[in-house]
Each structure stands twice: as structure tokens, then as C-alpha cells.
Scaffold this active site. Structure first.
Site, mmCIF file in Angstrom:
data_model
loop_
_atom_site.group_PDB
_atom_site.id
_atom_site.type_symbol
_atom_site.label_atom_id
_atom_site.label_comp_id
_atom_site.label_asym_id
_atom_site.label_seq_id
_atom_site.Cartn_x
_atom_site.Cartn_y
_atom_site.Cartn_z
ATOM 1 N N ARG A 12 0.883 -1.178 0.000
ATOM 2 C CA ARG A 12 0.000 0.000 0.000
ATOM 3 C C ARG A 12 0.909 1.213 0.000
ATOM 4 O O ARG A 12 1.734 1.386 0.887
ATOM 5 C CB ARG A 12 -0.886 0.005 1.244
ATOM 6 C CG ARG A 12 -1.654 1.301 1.413
ATOM 7 C CD ARG A 12 -2.708 1.228 2.478
ATOM 8 N NE ARG A 12 -3.882 0.506 1.996
ATOM 9 C CZ ARG A 12 -5.108 0.660 2.513
ATOM 10 N NH1 ARG A 12 -5.324 1.507 3.496
ATOM 11 N NH2 ARG A 12 -6.128 -0.034 2.032
ATOM 12 N N HIS A 39 -7.353 0.763 -6.490
ATOM 13 C CA HIS A 39 -7.537 -0.022 -5.271
ATOM 14 C C HIS A 39 -8.256 -1.325 -5.666
ATOM 15 O O HIS A 39 -9.428 -1.527 -5.365
ATOM 16 C CB HIS A 39 -8.372 0.790 -4.269
ATOM 17 C CG HIS A 39 -8.324 0.272 -2.873
ATOM 18 N ND1 HIS A 39 -7.569 -0.822 -2.493
ATOM 19 C CD2 HIS A 39 -8.947 0.709 -1.742
ATOM 20 C CE1 HIS A 39 -7.736 -1.033 -1.202
ATOM 21 N NE2 HIS A 39 -8.567 -0.130 -0.723
ATOM 22 N N GLN A 42 -10.221 -3.685 -3.224
ATOM 23 C CA GLN A 42 -11.499 -3.158 -2.736
ATOM 24 C C GLN A 42 -12.607 -3.335 -3.765
ATOM 25 O O GLN A 42 -13.741 -3.652 -3.414
ATOM 26 C CB GLN A 42 -11.345 -1.688 -2.357
ATOM 27 C CG GLN A 42 -12.582 -1.099 -1.698
ATOM 28 C CD GLN A 42 -12.854 -1.706 -0.322
ATOM 29 O OE1 GLN A 42 -11.970 -1.757 0.515
ATOM 30 N NE2 GLN A 42 -14.073 -2.181 -0.087
ATOM 31 N N ASP A 135 -16.944 7.771 -1.357
ATOM 32 C CA ASP A 135 -15.639 7.598 -0.711
ATOM 33 C C ASP A 135 -15.273 8.951 -0.110
ATOM 34 O O ASP A 135 -15.861 9.986 -0.458
ATOM 35 C CB ASP A 135 -14.616 7.143 -1.784
ATOM 36 C CG ASP A 135 -13.270 6.761 -1.193
ATOM 37 O OD1 ASP A 135 -13.176 6.553 0.029
ATOM 38 O OD2 ASP A 135 -12.297 6.654 -1.971
ATOM 39 N N CYS A 175 -16.186 2.243 1.217
ATOM 40 C CA CYS A 175 -15.018 1.384 1.480
ATOM 41 C C CYS A 175 -14.350 1.699 2.811
ATOM 42 O O CYS A 175 -13.464 0.949 3.228
ATOM 43 C CB CYS A 175 -14.030 1.474 0.319
ATOM 44 S SG CYS A 175 -13.329 3.109 0.100
ATOM 45 N N ARG A 203 -13.326 -7.776 2.563
ATOM 46 C CA ARG A 203 -11.928 -7.524 2.164
ATOM 47 C C ARG A 203 -11.043 -8.671 2.628
ATOM 48 O O ARG A 203 -10.117 -9.090 1.929
ATOM 49 C CB ARG A 203 -11.418 -6.213 2.758
ATOM 50 C CG ARG A 203 -11.571 -5.006 1.876
ATOM 51 C CD ARG A 203 -10.448 -4.837 0.847
ATOM 52 N NE ARG A 203 -9.192 -4.444 1.447
ATOM 53 C CZ ARG A 203 -8.941 -3.248 1.934
ATOM 54 N NH1 ARG A 203 -9.827 -2.285 1.851
ATOM 55 N NH2 ARG A 203 -7.768 -2.964 2.475
HETATM 56 N N1 NVA Z 1 -9.733 6.952 -1.693
HETATM 57 C C1 NVA Z 1 -9.368 6.444 -0.391
HETATM 58 C C2 NVA Z 1 -9.657 4.979 -0.275
HETATM 59 C C3 NVA Z 1 -9.503 4.443 1.109
HETATM 60 C C4 NVA Z 1 -9.713 2.933 1.218
HETATM 61 C C5 NVA Z 1 -7.893 6.724 -0.142
HETATM 62 O O1 NVA Z 1 -7.080 6.535 -1.049
HETATM 63 O O2 NVA Z 1 -7.561 7.162 0.952
#
Ligand code: NVA
Length: 217
Positions: A12, A39, A42, A135, A175, A203
């Protein structure tokens, strides 16, 4: 060195190029656990959750995304295109999802009968939607912009008034982490908490499946 120590690497990070570079040099599977562009774990999770809650083929269902055109929006476009869903995203003009991903997803959609549409009006996007997703308005790495973004995205809140435009049996997904009172109201979040926490649990199961597919002998 990590390839000698490990059976796989899940990363990540921010810049998507870092994952691509790691994958180029690693001799073990590299799994994207979130970048600024995509992502994928997800979106696979969300498609599983939709299947569980809608109890039928994903093909033909309509998903509406409302908010910032970010890594999740990009991933939803890829996911919906692959499974034949109708996808409409409502974002401000200057916060549309990635152009290359949009073009790729539209090309993928041709093979499955899916459609990918970008609009600016949230009401237009959610019309007759089976699923509404949103989101955070400020993703990881954009924390300093949070206050400015709150003003820009205020018309893109998922609230009851917006839900009234959707299908009566619409489900709302997020998410997480969610900012209640910003991209989603407290009442809409709570009314959909069973779906949202199934999504969170899934997840775990999806990522186990990804590991089994990529790492099992
Ligand atoms: N768009 C958000 C997703 C978090 C799972 C981020 O990148 O922080």
C-alpha cells in the site's frame, strides 16, 4: 531480497509507479493494496458484496458513484466494465477520474455490454441506481486539502434526498474510513451499516482468495 524471503508482497503506497516497479523486479506475486491510481482489492470485495446483497448476476446492475474521482472511482470503472454493469460517476468537472483508466474501461465495456458514463450532476447519476457508492473527499496523502475539499464536494453528499432518486431497493456502500456528515450522512450510513460492514469483512475473504490464487502451489 524480499523475493528470497517471502511468498508474496502486498504493498500500500502512494505513487502507482512504485508498485509497477516492484512487480517488475520481484519474482514473487506483488499485490496492490492501494495506490493513488487504483484499489483493486477493494473493487473485487465490493463486487462480491453486491452479489451477496442483490442475489443475482452483476450484469445489468447499475452502480452510481458520487464524489471525488479518485482511486476507487478508477477501480469501479475497471470492475464494472469487466462484469457488464452500468456505471455512472458524478464528480465535479475538475475532479473526474483518470483519463487513461476511463478510456481503458470504456474499451473493456464493449466486450461485456457494460457502460461507463461520467457526469457532474449527482441526481442524474443515481437515477434508478441499484447501488450507490461514495468515498472520502480527501484521500490518503491529501489530508492538507481536507477543508478546501469539504466546500468543493458539499453538493456531492450522499443523503436521503439523493437516495430518493435511486431504485427503491438501493444499497449504499462505502469502502471506509467514512466521514459522517461529509460524503455520507449519519442516517444513510446507519441505514446501510449491514452492507457497509459486510463490505469491510469481505476484504478479508477477497484478499485470502487473491493470495490463494496467486501463491498457492
Ligand atoms: N480513496 C481512499 C480509499 C480508502 C480505502 C484513499 O485513497 O484514501
Amino acid at each position: 531480497m524480499l523475493s528470497r524471503y517471502l511468498d508474496g508482497i502486498m504493498i500500500r503506497t502512494f505513487g502507482h509507479d512504485r508498485v509497477e516497479e516492484l512487480a517488475e523486479y520481484a519474482s514473487v506475486p506483488v499485490i496492490n493494496a492501494l495506490t493513488d491510481l487504483l484499489h483493486p482489492c477493494q473493487v473485487l470485495t465490493d463486487l462480491l458484496t453486491i452479489k451477496e446483497h442483490k442475489g443475482k448476476d452483476l450484469k445489468g446492475l447499475k452502480m452510481a458513484y458520487v464524489g471525488d474521482g479518485n482511486n476507487m472511482t478508477n477501480s469501479y470503472m475497471y470492475g464494472c466494465a469487466k462484469v457488464g454493469m452500468t456505471f455512472v460517476a458524478a464528480t465535479p468537472e475538475d475532479y473526474r477520474p483518470n483519463e487513461t483508466v476511463t478510456k481503458n474501461a470504456i474499451a473493456d465495456a464493449r466486450a461485456t455490454g457494460a457502460s461507463i458514463t461520467l457526469v457532474t450532476d449527482p441526481k442524474e447519476a443515481v437515477k434508478d441506481a441499484d447501488i450507490i457508492v461514495t468515498d472520502t473527499w480527501a484521500s490518503m496523502g491529501q489530508e492538507a486539502e481536507h477543508d478546501a475539499r469539504k466546500k468543493i464536494f458539499a453538493p456531492y453528499q450522499v443523503n436521503q434526498e439523493l437516495l430518493n432518486e435511486a431504485d427503491k431497493r438501493v444499497i449504499v456502500m462505502h469502502c471506509l474510513p467514512a466521514y459522517r456528515g461529509e460524503e455520507i450522512t449519519e442516517d444513510v450510513f446507519e441505514a446501510n451499516a449491514n452492507v457497509i460492514f459486510d463490505e469491510a469483512e469481505n476484504r478479508l475473504h477477497t484478499q485470502k482468495a487473491i493470495m490463494a490464487l496467486t501463491m498457492a502451489d
